[in-house]
Motif scaffolding. Structure first.
Motif, PDB file in Angstrom:
ATOM      1  N   LYS A  11      -5.510   8.050   0.234  1.00  0.00           N
ATOM      2  CA  LYS A  11      -5.303   6.818   1.003  1.00  0.00           C
ATOM      3  C   LYS A  11      -6.634   6.213   1.413  1.00  0.00           C
ATOM      4  CE  LYS A  11      -0.813   8.040   3.011  1.00  0.00           C
ATOM      5  NZ  LYS A  11      -0.095   8.347   4.257  1.00  0.00           N
ATOM      6  N   THR A  70      -3.058  -0.860  -1.286  1.00  0.00           N
ATOM      7  CA  THR A  70      -2.753   0.159  -0.287  1.00  0.00           C
ATOM      8  C   THR A  70      -1.595   1.007  -0.779  1.00  0.00           C
ATOM      9  OG1 THR A  70      -2.277   0.562   2.063  1.00  0.00           O
ATOM     10  CG2 THR A  70      -1.125  -1.268   1.015  1.00  0.00           C
ATOM     11  N   SER A  84      -5.842   0.161   4.823  1.00  0.00           N
ATOM     12  CA  SER A  84      -4.729   0.623   5.650  1.00  0.00           C
ATOM     13  C   SER A  84      -3.489  -0.227   5.346  1.00  0.00           C
ATOM     14  CB  SER A  84      -5.096   0.502   7.130  1.00  0.00           C
ATOM     15  OG  SER A  84      -3.946   0.523   7.934  1.00  0.00           O
ATOM     16  N   TYR A  85      -2.340   0.432   5.250  1.00  0.00           N
ATOM     17  CA  TYR A  85      -1.084  -0.270   4.962  1.00  0.00           C
ATOM     18  C   TYR A  85      -0.847  -1.381   5.980  1.00  0.00           C
ATOM     19  CZ  TYR A  85       3.901  -0.876   3.802  1.00  0.00           C
ATOM     20  OH  TYR A  85       5.122  -1.385   3.416  1.00  0.00           O
ATOM     21  N   GLU A  92       5.576  -3.737  -3.725  1.00  0.00           N
ATOM     22  CA  GLU A  92       5.441  -2.331  -3.354  1.00  0.00           C
ATOM     23  C   GLU A  92       6.258  -1.542  -4.376  1.00  0.00           C
ATOM     24  OE1 GLU A  92       7.089   0.078   0.377  1.00  0.00           O
ATOM     25  OE2 GLU A  92       5.558  -1.425   0.931  1.00  0.00           O
ATOM     26  N   TYR A 101       3.034   2.280  -4.283  1.00  0.00           N
ATOM     27  CA  TYR A 101       1.738   1.607  -4.289  1.00  0.00           C
ATOM     28  C   TYR A 101       1.940   0.107  -4.115  1.00  0.00           C
ATOM     29  CZ  TYR A 101      -0.088   5.988  -6.173  1.00  0.00           C
ATOM     30  OH  TYR A 101      -0.421   7.290  -6.350  1.00  0.00           O
ATOM     31  N   VAL A 102       1.016  -0.525  -3.413  1.00  0.00           N
ATOM     32  CA  VAL A 102       1.120  -1.954  -3.110  1.00  0.00           C
ATOM     33  C   VAL A 102       0.044  -2.715  -3.869  1.00  0.00           C
ATOM     34  CG1 VAL A 102       1.048  -3.711  -1.304  1.00  0.00           C
ATOM     35  CG2 VAL A 102       2.096  -1.483  -0.830  1.00  0.00           C
ATOM     36  N   LYS A 119       2.115   3.061   0.487  1.00  0.00           N
ATOM     37  CA  LYS A 119       3.136   3.185   1.521  1.00  0.00           C
ATOM     38  C   LYS A 119       2.787   4.388   2.399  1.00  0.00           C
ATOM     39  CE  LYS A 119       8.189   3.229   1.993  1.00  0.00           C
ATOM     40  NZ  LYS A 119       9.472   3.351   1.272  1.00  0.00           N
TER      41      LYS A 119
END
Length: 807
Positions: free
Chosen positions: A34, A152, A39-40, A67, A160-161, A154
């Motif tokens: 991460k 980012t 940051s998410y 996402e 994954y975003v 989740k």
């Protein structure tokens, strides 16, 4: 015992310690993982508009994020690109809202800190264990449609975003609105990103929908008022394809189906095996044993169509009947209740219902001036399985049927003599249009050959038409019975489903439980075709090519000359009544002008139906195990009869159509030009190069006596009648005669410029005809006392002389 307890305790402690250590290590790795990304919470802020479904989608200000769950990487998804809204006049008016631009299978895959969208192809195939499979894969390397950096993860690390804004706001060729021909036509310079944006994003359990506006700078947009701009609303659908693949059914061109092409490299032949599979819904019986015993069985998953909430209440019963009419055909295939029509659910019944959700097939009612209806579907290209379908009914399509009913049935049917067509009649028309479009959505293309199976005079019989309809297939274009005459009582005027439709659905949808592969089905499928071979009711013809007179759009009956004679006889009775039937006090003549214009187009269609017989070739689709040939030329007698009809009804001035009471209400001028265009188009079609070359070939191969020379002699005697009778040549005939001479000269010039060896027979034919015509004009031009007619003849001689002097 104490030792055992100590040992067990030690082992437990060691196990717990190992597990704790492993968990700590994994967590540390995830934190490191991460740590590579933002940051998410900083990417997907509290202001995000989030929608959960196949992917979770987020809209944050002007950005859109997908996402993507780990579980969906490398899964097959169908990406369908459609035009949701188009500018007026785009594509010459033939590209409407709902038109499909592209359809492709994609896979989302992770590559380091990036996610790629790869386009997959299933056209070329081989067995995974086959040695050639390596070559198939190597020569079908998947292109990357789009790639984006991972923004980012989740919080639970399960997805994954990525930012997909540029995917929809940039010009990505595989999904955009404008192909190369359109760019050239409208002189498009570029996509203007400042006026291109994502309008909305929705996620559903099995699909994701994105609508985005694309704005182009264009020097010549479809209409001048568009200010050098073309804006289009695109709809992108991404649909998860089933992992449990349906067994494909191999197509046979003797039965009409929409298909998907395949190339099999495992073939033992000295080439790849090229074949097609049909597009169809997955219908499997709930009770296979009962089905095998010949009982009607419900499918595991029936085909369900919902009506659009926008559908007017008065039309809903007709729409539902049109959908469920197909149950008769499915019963022949062993299924009951195979297709179901439902009203749109209320919020209480289904709060999540949306026409955009791929789980729902919908008959959409579109408030549009477009006069059309379409039946598209979404198909899994791997297997041919139809996943979902949205039938589109455009509101103004009613107008087309209202007008056509008046024009083609007004002479015979009092109910057609008004613009306020009675609900029973217009409702029946709508029902059959919906049934036709559902037929497309079930996998059936147009069958333009079907109507030629019925004797033309049978369409004048009440008993015959009420039982069999106007054609054996509702997939033919046979909208209104124009053959019936005023004295024929009780006939059916509107098409309906026929025996070919039942046959085709059985062939495509009957479940064969003993077959373990597509090839295992072939014996049964072939047998069903051969059982019907030789019966024209079960023949298929696409209507493309313009060679087979028995496979044409809008024609009725086996004898096109007779059918067109009947149709014209009715039109001649309709024209004197058009003012009364289309006007009302306090309103202008817009409806009169519209109906009159459409009547002329239908008249032209009747003429074209006859033209196709000249140099025509009948096609009967066969395979090598069937006796007889596939192609045979139209007989001399029919060709000669067709030309006689055209001389009488196309090339003679149509005074019946030139009603001054009508023309003086709808135009100040234009009648002469309108007739000129119509006659010259028919003449150009008749003298088409391909048609003349077929006649030359048929003379050589089959000994046909109706040759190009015979055609030109008949045309000369029909088009230049006044030359022999001494009568005055009116303005309409002068236009036609000039067109004939110019067309013949143009032929010679074009073929010589092309240095076309194959077309060289046409050059001497046209030269000889022009020389004969000149000789006869020289001899006969003074037989008329009309000065303008003599000047006209001198002009024709001058045109011919000029053409010959240039050689």
């Amino acid at each position: 015992m104490i030792k055992k307890v100590l040992v067990l305790g030690l082992c437990s402690a060691l196990a717990l310690g190992c597990k704790t250590s492993k968990t700590v290590t994994e967590n540390a790795q995830q934190e490191d993982k991460k740590g590579d990304f933002k940051s998410y919470a900083k990417v997907i802020t509290k202001d995000a508009i989030t929608d959960s479904g196949l992917f979770t989608t987020h809209k944050v200000d002007d950005k859109v994020y997908f996402e993507i769950p780990d579980s969906l990487f490398n899964k097959d998804m169908l990406w369908v690109s459609r035009i949701a809204k188009a500018p007026s006049g785009y594509g010459g008016g033939y590209v409407n809202a709902g038109s499909k631009v592209n359809e492709q299978v994609v896979r989302w895959s992770k590559r380091g800190k990036n996610i790629d969208v790869k386009v997959m192809s299933f056209e070329n195939k081989s067995d995974e264990e086959s040695p050639i499979n390596k070559s198939v894969k190597a020569n079908n390397f998947e292109p990357i449609l789009y790639s984006a950096a991972i923004e980012t993860m989740k919080p639970d690390s399960s997805a994954y975003v990525i930012d997909v804004t540029n995917l929809f706001e940039d010009e990505v060729a595989a999904i955009n609105a404008m192909d190369a021909s359109a760019r050239k036509r409208y002189k498009v310079k570029r996509l203007d990103k400042s006026r291109s944006y994502i309008e909305e994003v929705h996620a559903f359990p099995e699909n994701v929908e994105v609508r985005h506006v694309m704005t182009y700078d264009a020097e010549e947009p479809p209409e001048r008022g568009q200010a050098s701009t073309i804006s289009m609303l695109m709809n992108q659908s991404m649909i998860l394809l089933p992992e449990d693949k349906m067994m494909p059914r191999i197509a046979d061109y003797r039965v009409g189906w929409f298909t998907v092409g395949k190339y099999d490299y495992d073939s033992e032949a000295l080439k790849s095996y090229d074949y097609e599979i049909i597009r169809r819904w997955r219908l499997e019986p709930k009770d296979v044993e009962a089905y095998k015993n010949g009982e009607l069985v419900e499918p595991v998953k029936p085909i369900v169509y919902y009506l659009d909430p926008a559908t007017p209440m008065r039309w809903r019963p007709y729409f539902k009947k049109g959908i469920e009419d197909w149950n008769k055909a499915f019963e022949a295939a062993g299924f009951k209740n195979a297709i179901i029509a439902k009203n749109p659910p209320t919020k209480e019944e289904d709060p999540d219902f949306s026409p955009e959700d791929v789980r729902y097939s919908v008959v959409r009612y579109v408030a549009s001036t477009t006069r059309n209806a379409v039946g598209p579907s979404v198909t899994d290209p791997r297997t041919g399985e139809i996943i979902e379908s949205d039938i589109i009914w455009y509101h103004n399509h009613l107008r087309s049927y209202r007008n056509r009913f008046m024009i083609e049935a007004g002479a015979q049917n009092p109910k057609a003599r008004t613009l306020e067509t009675p609900e029973e009649e217009i409702g029946e028309m709508m029902r059959m249009v919906i049934a036709h479009e559902v037929g497309h959505a079930l996998g059936l293309p147009h069958n333009m050959k079907a109507s030629a199976a019925y004797p033309t005079d049978s369409l004048r019989s009440a008993a015959f038409t009420q039982k069999y309809g106007l054609t054996p297939s509702i997939m033919d274009y046979a909208r209104v019975n124009y053959v019936a005459q005023p004295e024929d009582k009780g006939v059916r005027y509107i098409r309906m489903m026929g025996p070919y439709d039942i046959y085709a659905i059985n062939w495509g949808y009957r479940y064969l439980p003993e077959a373990e592969s597509s090839k295992d089905e072939k014996e049964s499928l072939d047998r069903w075709i051969l059982e019907k071979a030789g019966d024209p009711i079960y023949e298929f013809g696409s209507g493309y090519g313009g060679r087979d007179p028995q496979s044409q759009r809008e024609s009725l009956g086996k004898d096109q000359v007779k059918a067109s004679e009947y149709g014209l006889a009715n039109m001649k009775k309709v024209v004197p009544n058009l003012i009364d039937w289309t006007t009302k006090d306090g309103y202008g003549y817009d409806d009169l002008e519209e109906v009159y214009g459409e009547l002329i187009k239908l008249w032209r269609g009747y003429l074209y139906h006859v033209v196709t017989n000249v140099g025509g070739v009948y096609e009967t689709r066969k395979t090598a195990d069937q006796e007889g040939v596939m192609y045979s030329p139209v007989s001399d007698d029919i060709q000669k009869e067709a030309v006689a009809f055209l001389n009488k009804n196309a090339f003679t001035t149509p005074n019946w159509l030139l009603d001054s009471e009508i023309l003086d209400r709808i135009q100040s001028t234009g009648a002469v030009e309108r007739i000129k265009q119509l006659q010259t188009r028919v003449l150009s079609n008749l003298l088409d190069e391909d048609r003349l070359m077929r006649m030359i070939e048929n003379k050589q191969l089959h000994g046909n006596n109706y040759s190009v020379i015979a055609l030109l002699e008949d045309l000369r005697s029909g088009i230049f009648t006044e030359l022999y009778s001494g009568e005055k040549v009116d303005v309409y005939r002068r236009n036609l005669q000039r067109a004939y001479v110019d067309m013949s000269i143009g032929y010679i010039n074009e073929l010589e410029e092309r240095n076309d060896i194959a077309g060289t027979d046409i050059i001497p034919l046209m030269r000889g005809e022009l020389a004969t015509l000149k000789s006869q004009i020289n001899r006969m031009q003074y037989s008329t006392s009309d000065r303008l007619s003599r000047y006209h003849y001198k002009d024709l001689i001058a045109r011919i002389d000029k053409a010959f002097s240039n050689k």
